[in-house]
Motif scaffolding. Sequence first.
Motif, short mmCIF file in Angstrom:
data_model
loop_
_atom_site.label_atom_id
_atom_site.label_comp_id
_atom_site.label_asym_id
_atom_site.label_seq_id
_atom_site.Cartn_x
_atom_site.Cartn_y
_atom_site.Cartn_z
N ALA A 121 5.19 17.54 -0.56
CA ALA A 121 3.78 17.19 -0.74
C ALA A 121 3.23 16.74 0.60
CB ALA A 121 3.64 16.08 -1.78
N ASP A 122 1.92 16.96 0.82
CA ASP A 122 1.35 16.58 2.10
C ASP A 122 1.45 15.08 2.34
OD1 ASP A 122 -0.49 16.08 0.06
OD2 ASP A 122 -2.23 16.65 1.26
N ALA A 123 1.53 14.28 1.28
CA ALA A 123 1.71 12.84 1.47
C ALA A 123 3.06 12.54 2.11
CB ALA A 123 1.59 12.12 0.13
N VAL A 124 4.09 13.35 1.82
CA VAL A 124 5.41 13.15 2.40
C VAL A 124 5.39 13.48 3.89
CG1 VAL A 124 7.80 13.95 2.40
CG2 VAL A 124 6.65 13.46 0.24
N THR A 125 4.75 14.60 4.28
CA THR A 125 4.68 14.92 5.70
C THR A 125 3.79 13.91 6.43
OG1 THR A 125 3.05 16.63 5.14
CG2 THR A 125 5.30 17.34 5.57
N ALA A 126 2.76 13.39 5.75
CA ALA A 126 1.96 12.31 6.36
C ALA A 126 2.85 11.08 6.59
CB ALA A 126 0.78 11.95 5.47
N TYR A 127 3.70 10.78 5.61
CA TYR A 127 4.63 9.65 5.75
C TYR A 127 5.58 9.90 6.92
CZ TYR A 127 7.94 5.97 4.62
OH TYR A 127 8.72 4.84 4.69
N ALA A 128 6.20 11.07 6.95
CA ALA A 128 7.17 11.38 8.00
C ALA A 128 6.51 11.36 9.38
CB ALA A 128 7.82 12.73 7.74
N GLY A 129 5.26 11.85 9.47
CA GLY A 129 4.57 11.81 10.74
C GLY A 129 4.25 10.39 11.17
N ALA A 130 3.90 9.54 10.22
CA ALA A 130 3.48 8.18 10.54
C ALA A 130 4.66 7.26 10.83
CB ALA A 130 2.65 7.61 9.40
N LEU A 131 5.71 7.31 9.98
CA LEU A 131 6.80 6.34 10.08
C LEU A 131 8.16 6.97 10.34
CD1 LEU A 131 6.02 3.77 7.22
CD2 LEU A 131 5.49 3.60 9.67
N GLY A 132 8.25 8.30 10.39
CA GLY A 132 9.54 8.94 10.57
C GLY A 132 10.42 8.76 9.35
N GLN A 133 11.66 8.34 9.57
CA GLN A 133 12.61 8.18 8.46
C GLN A 133 12.95 6.72 8.20
OE1 GLN A 133 15.38 11.44 7.58
NE2 GLN A 133 15.39 11.81 9.80
N ARG A 134 11.98 5.86 8.47
CA ARG A 134 12.16 4.43 8.21
C ARG A 134 11.59 4.06 6.85
NH1 ARG A 134 9.30 2.05 13.48
NH2 ARG A 134 7.85 3.74 12.94
N PRO A 135 12.15 3.04 6.19
CA PRO A 135 11.53 2.58 4.94
C PRO A 135 10.18 1.96 5.22
CG PRO A 135 13.29 1.10 5.62
CD PRO A 135 13.36 2.27 6.54
N GLY A 136 9.28 2.07 4.26
CA GLY A 136 7.95 1.50 4.43
C GLY A 136 6.97 2.13 3.48
N ALA A 137 5.69 2.07 3.84
CA ALA A 137 4.62 2.61 3.01
C ALA A 137 3.56 3.21 3.92
CB ALA A 137 4.00 1.53 2.14
N VAL A 138 2.97 4.30 3.45
CA VAL A 138 1.89 4.97 4.18
C VAL A 138 0.74 5.18 3.21
CG1 VAL A 138 1.17 7.12 5.29
CG2 VAL A 138 3.35 6.07 5.91
N VAL A 139 -0.45 4.85 3.65
CA VAL A 139 -1.67 5.16 2.90
C VAL A 139 -2.39 6.27 3.65
CG1 VAL A 139 -3.86 4.33 1.99
CG2 VAL A 139 -1.88 2.80 2.06
N ALA A 140 -2.57 7.40 2.98
CA ALA A 140 -3.29 8.54 3.56
C ALA A 140 -4.69 8.56 2.96
CB ALA A 140 -2.55 9.84 3.28
N GLY A 141 -5.69 8.34 3.79
CA GLY A 141 -7.06 8.25 3.31
C GLY A 141 -7.98 9.24 3.97
#
Length: 339
Positions: A121-141
């Motif tokens: 899902a594009d939210a996953v690639t947004a997550y990977a782009g923002a934080l890489g493979q670290r635990p955390g949270a990403v908000v895509a707006g």
Amino acid sequence: MDSVNEPAEGLVVGVDSGGSGLRIALAEAAGGTVLDTLASREPVRTGPGGISAAHFLEQVLPAVRALRERTATGAEAATGRPVLAVAVGAAGMATLGDELRAELPGAFAEAMGVRRLALAADAVTAYAGALGQRPGAVVAGGTGMIALGTDLASWRRADGWGHLLGDCGSGAWIGRAGLEAAMRAHDGRRGGSAALLARAEKLFGPAAGLPGALYPRPDRPAVLASFAPEVGACAAAGDPVAAEVLARAAAHIADAAEAVCPAGPGTLVALTGGLFRMGDPLLVPLRAALAERIPHARTVAPAGDPLAGAVGLASALASGTLRLPDDPSLLRLFDGGSA
């Protein structure tokens, strides 16, 4: 899927597919250094089976061939180096990606000999782009809004349900709330904003004609989101109604981040997407709301965009070092053309 470390001396491909078109990157498998990119403004069509695999492949396969030819240099010609992995991030993958998941693994294996594939899902690639493979949270707006978090064992998602059922705090949500305040001012009701009414009429014409101009539009979310910058401008100019709209949007965004954020001190939260380019009128109340709801978390700037996330996923796949969790709808991993 096995994750055995192995040399990654070839190439990888990352694809970002969204409502405005496609972006494709060719990169070194080792390290993910991007060699070249191509873009198409033609979004992938959807049909009875969801996102069209045929239309996707019609655009991506020639683009990858062109990228390999463009980056060819003598004996190290990219056309002679294998593509070890492909990662695709697509808007709608979670709910409309069945055809892609059924057809792309075999198609990429046949066309390029690709052994490993990630469909996300594009939210996953947004997550990977923002934080890489670290635990955390990403908000895509952007026009919409979705929050995604992981502790590297599983994913948690909040919102992203579209402008009728959710996307609370998104560009479409802010634009709709701003236009409601404009209509309240037009009617003389409490809660109206003369400043927002003036901007609405400048953008869309007389207020009384707005419902007829808006309701039949198939792109209503985008039209609503086009008014969000006007809300931001009015808030920056001191309009209290516009400022209250953005404060409520910030609360909704923070609610979503709180719902997906892993526990633990120092957890990272990143905000990505065009919505947050609105600046302080939104970011100041949002930072305050995040500090109240998830005081253990630390907000960081995103390291990269969704295309960078797709390249990072592909590079990790090629070396067998992918740590982000597999998920039936959010991130499906394939090896050798099979799940």
